[in-house]
Scaffold this motif. Structure first.
Motif, PDB file in Angstrom:
ATOM      1  N   TRP A  22       9.419  20.399  -3.688  1.00  0.00           N
ATOM      2  CA  TRP A  22      10.376  19.954  -2.678  1.00  0.00           C
ATOM      3  C   TRP A  22      10.856  18.555  -3.031  1.00  0.00           C
ATOM      4  N   THR A  23      12.033  18.212  -2.515  1.00  0.00           N
ATOM      5  CA  THR A  23      12.535  16.852  -2.681  1.00  0.00           C
ATOM      6  C   THR A  23      11.859  15.943  -1.652  1.00  0.00           C
ATOM      7  N   ARG A  24      11.968  14.657  -1.887  1.00  0.00           N
ATOM      8  CA  ARG A  24      11.422  13.689  -0.939  1.00  0.00           C
ATOM      9  C   ARG A  24      12.055  13.879   0.437  1.00  0.00           C
ATOM     10  N   ALA A  25      13.359  14.135   0.478  1.00  0.00           N
ATOM     11  CA  ALA A  25      14.050  14.336   1.760  1.00  0.00           C
ATOM     12  C   ALA A  25      13.531  15.583   2.478  1.00  0.00           C
ATOM     13  N   GLU A  38     -13.841   7.796  -3.465  1.00  0.00           N
ATOM     14  CA  GLU A  38     -13.305   6.490  -3.838  1.00  0.00           C
ATOM     15  C   GLU A  38     -11.916   6.576  -4.451  1.00  0.00           C
ATOM     16  N   GLU A  39     -11.483   7.761  -4.793  1.00  0.00           N
ATOM     17  CA  GLU A  39     -10.218   7.955  -5.513  1.00  0.00           C
ATOM     18  C   GLU A  39      -9.059   8.225  -4.570  1.00  0.00           C
ATOM     19  N   GLU A  40      -7.868   8.104  -5.110  1.00  0.00           N
ATOM     20  CA  GLU A  40      -6.657   8.524  -4.404  1.00  0.00           C
ATOM     21  C   GLU A  40      -6.666  10.057  -4.307  1.00  0.00           C
ATOM     22  N   PRO A  41      -5.937  10.619  -3.367  1.00  0.00           N
ATOM     23  CA  PRO A  41      -5.859  12.084  -3.283  1.00  0.00           C
ATOM     24  C   PRO A  41      -5.293  12.686  -4.567  1.00  0.00           C
ATOM     25  N   MET A  98       0.842  -1.192   0.000  1.00  0.00           N
ATOM     26  CA  MET A  98       0.000   0.000   0.000  1.00  0.00           C
ATOM     27  C   MET A  98       0.881   1.247   0.000  1.00  0.00           C
ATOM     28  N   ILE A  99       0.468   2.190  -0.755  1.00  0.00           N
ATOM     29  CA  ILE A  99       1.200   3.444  -0.885  1.00  0.00           C
ATOM     30  C   ILE A  99       1.060   4.264   0.404  1.00  0.00           C
ATOM     31  N   ASP A 100       2.146   4.846   0.876  1.00  0.00           N
ATOM     32  CA  ASP A 100       2.028   5.644   2.105  1.00  0.00           C
ATOM     33  C   ASP A 100       1.821   7.119   1.767  1.00  0.00           C
ATOM     34  N   ASP A 101       1.555   7.920   2.790  1.00  0.00           N
ATOM     35  CA  ASP A 101       1.203   9.316   2.563  1.00  0.00           C
ATOM     36  C   ASP A 101       2.346  10.132   1.966  1.00  0.00           C
ATOM     37  N   LEU A 102       3.586   9.829   2.330  1.00  0.00           N
ATOM     38  CA  LEU A 102       4.715  10.530   1.716  1.00  0.00           C
ATOM     39  C   LEU A 102       4.753  10.243   0.218  1.00  0.00           C
ATOM     40  N   ASP A 103       4.518   8.993  -0.163  1.00  0.00           N
ATOM     41  CA  ASP A 103       4.461   8.648  -1.587  1.00  0.00           C
ATOM     42  C   ASP A 103       3.323   9.404  -2.282  1.00  0.00           C
ATOM     43  N   ARG A 104       2.185   9.520  -1.616  1.00  0.00           N
ATOM     44  CA  ARG A 104       1.047  10.253  -2.196  1.00  0.00           C
ATOM     45  C   ARG A 104       1.399  11.724  -2.413  1.00  0.00           C
ATOM     46  N   ILE A 105       2.011  12.336  -1.410  1.00  0.00           N
ATOM     47  CA  ILE A 105       2.413  13.744  -1.533  1.00  0.00           C
ATOM     48  C   ILE A 105       3.377  13.912  -2.706  1.00  0.00           C
ATOM     49  N   MET A 106       4.376  13.043  -2.781  1.00  0.00           N
ATOM     50  CA  MET A 106       5.379  13.170  -3.843  1.00  0.00           C
ATOM     51  C   MET A 106       4.769  12.935  -5.225  1.00  0.00           C
ATOM     52  N   ALA A 107       3.842  12.005  -5.340  1.00  0.00           N
ATOM     53  CA  ALA A 107       3.196  11.746  -6.632  1.00  0.00           C
ATOM     54  C   ALA A 107       2.408  12.971  -7.098  1.00  0.00           C
ATOM     55  N   ILE A 108       1.713  13.616  -6.172  1.00  0.00           N
ATOM     56  CA  ILE A 108       0.963  14.827  -6.525  1.00  0.00           C
ATOM     57  C   ILE A 108       1.928  15.943  -6.893  1.00  0.00           C
ATOM     58  N   MET A 109       2.968  16.112  -6.085  1.00  0.00           N
ATOM     59  CA  MET A 109       3.921  17.192  -6.327  1.00  0.00           C
ATOM     60  C   MET A 109       4.593  17.047  -7.693  1.00  0.00           C
TER      61      MET A 109
END
Length: 146
Positions: A24-27, A48-51, A1-12
């Protein structure tokens, strides 16, 4: 399952124009999220969707700062950024904040949203951001009493 940091980075990855270097970088995001005074919020186009958008904020006694806000381009114009601002503002109030601050580059199209939401210009940082052609533009600091 994708975590919230991954979700933020995918949107960014899709939401910020790389020519401005504002993403921003992942770090950087992970470091910010490791602090107990940093919060994040997601918005979905439907439940029902991802953020498809997020806001990253930092709290201090009596005030909060909007560090990042992003909505994927294909979902812009649907009121999702406004929903994020409303969610953040309500949570900031509950944490005891009286003012919210944010900073953005002078030609950022999000300025209209911020002004409509009630933010007012309270300062400038001359020539803070680099334009793609190498010239410089101001950063604008906004504040909102809540």
């Amino acid at each position: 399952m994708i975590d919230d940091l991954d979700r933020i980075m995918a949107i960014m990855e899709t939401a910020f124009d790389p020519q401005w270097g504002e993403a921003w970088t992942r770090a950087q995001v992970a470091g910010s999220l490791s602090l107990p005074t940093t919060y994040y919020y997601f918005v979905r186009a439907n439940e029902e969707e991802e953020p498809v958008g997020f806001a990253l904020v930092r709290a201090a006694p009596g005030e909060e700062e909007l560090l990042l806000i992003a909505v994927q381009p294909e979902f812009r114009g649907a009121g999702l950024a406004k929903r994020l601002l409303e969610q953040f503002t309500e949570a900031a109030r509950e944490r005891g904040a009286e003012r919210i601050f944010l900073e953005m580059r002078e030609n950022n199209p999000a300025e209209k949203l911020y002004r409509t939401f009630g933010f007012e210009t309270i300062g400038r940082r001359p020539k803070y951001y680099s334009k793609p052609d190498g010239s410089r533009i101001d950063a604008i600091t906004f504040g909102l009493c809540i």
